[in-house]
Design a protein around this motif. Sequence first.
Motif, PDB file in Angstrom:
ATOM      1  N   ASP A 156       0.780  -1.090   0.055  1.00 59.28           N
ATOM      2  CA  ASP A 156      -0.047   0.113   0.100  1.00 59.28           C
ATOM      3  C   ASP A 156       1.019   1.120  -0.116  1.00 59.28           C
ATOM      4  O   ASP A 156       0.669   2.335  -0.708  1.00 59.28           O
ATOM      5  N   ARG A 157       1.847   1.364   0.608  1.00 59.76           N
ATOM      6  CA  ARG A 157       3.028   2.359   0.780  1.00 59.76           C
ATOM      7  C   ARG A 157       3.343   2.707  -0.458  1.00 59.76           C
ATOM      8  O   ARG A 157       3.828   3.995  -0.647  1.00 59.76           O
ATOM      9  N   GLY A 163       2.436   7.156  -6.794  1.00 57.41           N
ATOM     10  CA  GLY A 163       1.573   8.021  -7.100  1.00 57.41           C
ATOM     11  C   GLY A 163       1.316   7.650  -8.711  1.00 57.41           C
ATOM     12  O   GLY A 163       1.050   6.439  -9.079  1.00 57.41           O
ATOM     13  N   GLY A 164       1.610   8.500  -9.556  1.00 58.55           N
ATOM     14  CA  GLY A 164       1.293   8.201 -10.959  1.00 58.55           C
ATOM     15  C   GLY A 164       2.766   7.801 -11.682  1.00 58.55           C
ATOM     16  O   GLY A 164       2.595   7.562 -12.938  1.00 58.55           O
ATOM     17  N   ASP A 210       4.915  -4.116 -11.252  1.00 56.53           N
ATOM     18  CA  ASP A 210       3.229  -4.597 -11.450  1.00 56.53           C
ATOM     19  C   ASP A 210       2.410  -3.934 -10.271  1.00 56.53           C
ATOM     20  O   ASP A 210       2.327  -4.275  -9.174  1.00 56.53           O
ATOM     21  N   LYS A 211       1.789  -2.767 -10.791  1.00 55.63           N
ATOM     22  CA  LYS A 211       0.908  -2.163  -9.866  1.00 55.63           C
ATOM     23  C   LYS A 211      -0.408  -2.922  -9.425  1.00 55.63           C
ATOM     24  O   LYS A 211      -0.846  -2.806  -8.414  1.00 55.63           O
TER      25      LYS A 211
END
Length: 221
Positions: A156-157, A163-164, A210-211
Amino acid sequence: MNIGDWTERFQGTRSLPRAVRDRLLKVAKARRYSKGDEVFGPHNVPDSLLFLFEGTIRVSQTSGNGRDIVLYRVDAGESCVLTTACMLAEEAYNAEGVAETRIIAILLPKLEFDCLVAEEPAFRSFVFAAYSRRLIDLLRVVDDVAFGRIDVRLADRLLTLAGGDKEIAATHAQIASELGTAREVISRVLHDFQKRGFVAQSRGRIAVIDKPALRALAESD
């Protein structure tokens, strides 16, 4: 420093009666800080309520053994709950606030703060509503540190820090500070993430490969 009607910048102050907003504009002062400046620190008793007009402040605490943990961040358009708490209790800070970017802060002197809280119900409601919201955030931090799985919290962090972007400029020690754990723990979990193809690592940088996989892990707990 003239920044115009700064009360428009904050949701809470924007909804206050015009007379209260005009009073705030009259007594509060704007101050600039450079990136890396200490905005407040341990042993300082706050003499002003802080509204952040521009930028980001990182609020962290250091334990007796030297380990840091990031408690929360103050973003533009927010006030600082720790400043509010210490002003109400008339006690020194037990944490440090550092400018992560160049910032502009609005400082409302304690004397004026006390008068407004006593005399203006709308302002009093605004202050304590903001205080309550941030206190809930702090309780979530405590819950995460005490009970959360470190791989879930790290996933999560990483997504938040990225961000983007696809790359994060941060050391293992800095991320450990974000999560209130040891550098060795972060190194071990990041090594596992790399083996699974979630991230790639180089010195001082982490590439998020791998988001979707990280997001699935972050939402699994």
